[in-house]
Design a protein around this motif. Structure first.
Motif, PDB file in Angstrom:
ATOM      1  N   GLU A  83      -1.636   9.063   7.193  1.00 13.97           N
ATOM      2  CA  GLU A  83      -0.167   9.051   7.218  1.00 13.97           C
ATOM      3  C   GLU A  83       0.368  10.016   6.177  1.00 13.97           C
ATOM      4  OE1 GLU A  83       3.475   8.897   8.021  1.00 13.97           O
ATOM      5  OE2 GLU A  83       2.141   7.688   9.291  1.00 13.97           O
ATOM      6  N   ILE A  84       1.300  10.882   6.576  1.00 16.19           N
ATOM      7  CA  ILE A  84       1.838  11.890   5.668  1.00 16.19           C
ATOM      8  C   ILE A  84       3.123  11.426   4.994  1.00 16.19           C
ATOM      9  CG2 ILE A  84       3.245  13.126   7.370  1.00 16.19           C
ATOM     10  CD1 ILE A  84       2.226  15.748   6.082  1.00 16.19           C
ATOM     11  N   ASN A  85       3.862  10.507   5.642  1.00 16.74           N
ATOM     12  CA  ASN A  85       5.141  10.036   5.118  1.00 16.74           C
ATOM     13  C   ASN A  85       4.917   9.035   3.986  1.00 16.74           C
ATOM     14  OD1 ASN A  85       7.354   7.745   5.235  1.00 16.74           O
ATOM     15  ND2 ASN A  85       8.335   9.620   5.948  1.00 16.74           N
ATOM     16  N   THR A  86       5.494   9.301   2.805  1.00 16.10           N
ATOM     17  CA  THR A  86       5.240   8.461   1.633  1.00 16.10           C
ATOM     18  C   THR A  86       5.704   7.024   1.832  1.00 16.10           C
ATOM     19  OG1 THR A  86       5.406  10.368   0.156  1.00 16.10           O
ATOM     20  CG2 THR A  86       5.674   8.198  -0.839  1.00 16.10           C
ATOM     21  N   GLY A  87       6.887   6.839   2.384  1.00 18.08           N
ATOM     22  CA  GLY A  87       7.415   5.497   2.594  1.00 18.08           C
ATOM     23  C   GLY A  87       6.510   4.660   3.486  1.00 18.08           C
ATOM     24  N   MET A  88       6.096   5.229   4.618  1.00 25.65           N
ATOM     25  CA  MET A  88       5.241   4.488   5.545  1.00 25.65           C
ATOM     26  C   MET A  88       3.844   4.272   4.972  1.00 25.65           C
ATOM     27  SD  MET A  88       6.920   3.468   8.140  1.00 25.65           S
ATOM     28  CE  MET A  88       8.155   3.134   6.891  1.00 25.65           C
ATOM     29  N   TYR A  89       3.377   5.235   4.209  1.00 23.94           N
ATOM     30  CA  TYR A  89       2.073   5.090   3.548  1.00 23.94           C
ATOM     31  C   TYR A  89       2.086   3.879   2.613  1.00 23.94           C
ATOM     32  CZ  TYR A  89      -1.643   6.213   0.157  1.00 23.94           C
ATOM     33  OH  TYR A  89      -2.732   6.169  -0.682  1.00 23.94           O
ATOM     34  N   LEU A  90       3.124   3.765   1.797  1.00 25.79           N
ATOM     35  CA  LEU A  90       3.240   2.637   0.874  1.00 25.79           C
ATOM     36  C   LEU A  90       3.393   1.317   1.621  1.00 25.79           C
ATOM     37  CD1 LEU A  90       5.615   4.250  -1.767  1.00 25.79           C
ATOM     38  CD2 LEU A  90       3.201   3.677  -2.104  1.00 25.79           C
ATOM     39  N   VAL A  91       4.197   1.327   2.680  1.00 26.74           N
ATOM     40  CA  VAL A  91       4.386   0.110   3.475  1.00 26.74           C
ATOM     41  C   VAL A  91       3.058  -0.365   4.048  1.00 26.74           C
ATOM     42  CG1 VAL A  91       5.308  -0.752   5.669  1.00 26.74           C
ATOM     43  CG2 VAL A  91       6.816   0.392   4.049  1.00 26.74           C
ATOM     44  N   SER A  92       2.284   0.557   4.618  1.00 29.13           N
ATOM     45  CA  SER A  92       1.019   0.156   5.236  1.00 29.13           C
ATOM     46  C   SER A  92       0.042  -0.383   4.188  1.00 29.13           C
ATOM     47  CB  SER A  92       0.392   1.323   6.000  1.00 29.13           C
ATOM     48  OG  SER A  92       0.142   2.436   5.157  1.00 29.13           O
TER      49      SER A  92
ATOM     50  N   MET B 141       7.999  -4.717  -0.450  1.00 24.07           N
ATOM     51  CA  MET B 141       7.514  -4.610  -1.819  1.00 24.07           C
ATOM     52  C   MET B 141       7.616  -5.970  -2.519  1.00 24.07           C
ATOM     53  SD  MET B 141       8.961  -2.198  -4.881  1.00 24.07           S
ATOM     54  CE  MET B 141      10.570  -2.986  -4.767  1.00 24.07           C
ATOM     55  N   TYR B 142       8.716  -6.680  -2.306  1.00 25.07           N
ATOM     56  CA  TYR B 142       8.869  -8.018  -2.883  1.00 25.07           C
ATOM     57  C   TYR B 142       7.762  -8.951  -2.378  1.00 25.07           C
ATOM     58  CZ  TYR B 142      13.580  -7.110  -4.748  1.00 25.07           C
ATOM     59  OH  TYR B 142      14.638  -6.645  -5.457  1.00 25.07           O
ATOM     60  N   CYS B 143       7.506  -8.889  -1.058  1.00 22.71           N
ATOM     61  CA  CYS B 143       6.480  -9.760  -0.477  1.00 22.71           C
ATOM     62  C   CYS B 143       5.098  -9.416  -1.022  1.00 22.71           C
ATOM     63  CB  CYS B 143       6.493  -9.632   1.050  1.00 22.71           C
ATOM     64  SG  CYS B 143       7.953 -10.361   1.832  1.00 22.71           S
ATOM     65  N   TYR B 144       4.884  -8.147  -1.267  1.00 21.57           N
ATOM     66  CA  TYR B 144       3.624  -7.706  -1.873  1.00 21.57           C
ATOM     67  C   TYR B 144       3.475  -8.351  -3.254  1.00 21.57           C
ATOM     68  CZ  TYR B 144       0.600  -4.428  -4.463  1.00 21.57           C
ATOM     69  OH  TYR B 144      -0.368  -3.857  -5.254  1.00 21.57           O
ATOM     70  N   LEU B 145       4.546  -8.336  -4.028  1.00 21.27           N
ATOM     71  CA  LEU B 145       4.516  -8.960  -5.353  1.00 21.27           C
ATOM     72  C   LEU B 145       4.236 -10.454  -5.226  1.00 21.27           C
ATOM     73  CD1 LEU B 145       6.993  -8.407  -8.257  1.00 21.27           C
ATOM     74  CD2 LEU B 145       6.417 -10.708  -7.547  1.00 21.27           C
TER      75      LEU B 145
END
Length: 470
Positions: free
Chosen positions: A189-198, A64-68
């Motif tokens: 992708e159903i998993n929220t964490g992995m969805y956001l990461v991708s 998330m930091y790297c995304y920012l």
């Protein structure tokens, strides 16, 4: 259209944490930024509380930091970037990212992170490298070498549609899209964490490109195939959850019910692997170009529970190839794993034993490019580790799809005698005390001999055995 060498070269050009050769200055930059991110995380424990419903919350927070940080490269002067800009642009990219970002980043954290790149001393490649290193720690990541092998088998062409079922952190999606920029990729992708990461990982590498060739959806893949829309794809890849019991998971329940009602042999005890295999088959266009790949547990290729399902698939000619992969390639399992390839109109199945094609790693093994190429060449050539097997032979073997069953070498024994010519009957036997055994022993040779463990040394049976009374 690209040939296989061009695909392999494109794949190699994409950042891969276990294959990069980086100079020391670059490595020092990576370590320096990671140190700042670690310090910031320790100073902001609320990130862990806000991410408590995600496993791997530390790597997710770093990504998330790297995304920012990646936003700063869209401005001539990074000091012009505000938190409001990030939220607005995140909303344009994907509302789910904006919601997660707003929950976890405040103005102070934003200013601390933005200061890292004010002087442009941190290159975007540093940020990409950190994202890739963090992603490599996830349980749900598909190993780079497995992605490379799958891409070469699928032979994706310009204009084709490709779906990744259970796309996780997006390894197959990003590497596949980089190698095939004129194909359209969809991740489910159903998993929220992995969805956001991708989503964040895709942004770091590709930015917010509306005309990009990657689309990622948070959804139950079984709902996609159940919908009235004609959701069919030219190529399908699925590194699905191995050994999942779907009846207890809460996903795909309508799909399970439909299978149970339409297929007499299907039982709720069938492994989830073959339910996912049905899913990816159903998502694949029924045409000569249609091809799908699943990653399944080795046990699903031979157990009795799934025998009827294997027969069902083989009878319909949809199994093209089964590859036994090396051990310890995946972060989340150490059990034997198979790559199964589906297409249409097959009369034989290519069996490949690739279990010895690997390099030892400290925590997990990997296949180098030369070993991946060996497996690809084995798709079209018989050898000690590759063989084309006819349906009739698999029928005699209880529809086992384990390559080892068909690639075993016959052991030649000089002057051997078949067991059936010397053994009258084999039973589990009965417990006998030493006193009872003494009463059965004959002092003179008879036609009945008995064998004890002590009579076997280094795999050889003693020439003289005790006799029993007739």
């Amino acid at each position: 259209m690209k040939n296989q060498n061009e695909i392999h070269n494109d794949y190699q050009s994409f950042p891969a944490s276990n294959e990069k050769v980086l100079d020391q200055d670059f490595l020092n930059q990576v370590k320096a930024v990671q140190a700042v991110l670690d310090l910031n995380l320790r100073s902001n424990p609320q990130l862990f509380m806000n991410s408590a419903n995600f496993s791997n919350s530390i790597p997710i927070a770093k990504i998330m930091y790297c995304y920012l940080l990646s936003f700063t490269y869209e401005f001539n002067d990074p000091r012009e970037l505000t938190l409001s800009d990030v939220l607005i642009r995140s909303d344009e990219y994907n509302p789910a990212i904006r919601a997660y970002f707003k929950k976890n980043i405040d103005q102070l954290i934003f200013e601390e992170l933005n200061s890292l790149v004010i002087d442009k001393s941190i290159s975007k490649e540093v940020i990409k490298t950190i994202v890739e290193e963090e992603c490599s720690s996830f349980e749900w990541i598909t190993p780079d070498s497995v992605v490379s092998l799958a891409l070469q088998i699928l032979k994706i062409k310009d204009g084709e549609t490709v779906v990744d079922v259970g796309s996780g952190a997006g390894n197959f999606l990003l590497k596949g899209a980089a190698a095939n920029p004129r194909a359209k990729f969809t991740g489910l992708e159903i998993n929220t964490g992995m969805y956001l990461v991708s989503l964040m990982r895709n942004y770091v590498h590709n930015g917010n490109t509306s005309d990009g060739n990657i689309k990622i959806l948070q959804t139950d893949a079984f709902d996609i195939v159940d919908s009235e829309a004609n959701n069919r794809f030219d190529k399908v890849f699925a590194n699905y959850p191995i050994g999942m019991q779907l009846k207890f998971s809460g996903v795909g329940q309508r799909y399970l019910k439909k299978i149970s009602e339409s297929t007499s042999h299907f039982r709720s005890t069938n492994s989830g692997d073959w339910v996912f295999n049905r899913l990816i088959r159903d998502l694949t266009v029924n045409s000569p170009k249609g091809k799908a790949i699943g990653i399944m547990a080795g046990g699903s290729s031979w157990n009795k529970t799934d025998k009827a399902e294997r027969r069902y698939f083989l009878a319909r000619g949809v199994v093209e190839c089964v590859i036994a992969l090396p051990a310890k390639l995946f972060n989340d399992t150490g059990i034997p794993v198979m790559m199964i390839v589906f297409s249409f109109g097959n009369k034989n199945v290519r069996m490949i034993d690739a279990t010895q094609f690997f390099q030892l790693g400290r925590r997990q093994n990997f296949m180098n490019p030369q070993q991946v190429d060996q497996v690809v060449k084995a798709l079209n050539k018989d050898s000690d580790y590759s063989r084309l097997v006819a349906y009739e032979e698999m029928e005699k073997q209880d529809y086992v799809l384990d390559p080892a069953r068909y690639l075993r070498k016959e052991i030649e024994i000089e002057h051997g005698v078949p067991f059936e010519s010397v053994i009258k009957n084999i039973t589990r036997g009965a417990q006998k005390t030493a006193k009872e055994l003494d009463q059965l022993i004959s002092q003179t040779p008879t036609n009945i001999q008995y064998l004890m463990i002590s009579n076997i040394q280094d795999g050889l049976i003693d020439d003289e055995l005790s006799s029993l009374k007739e």
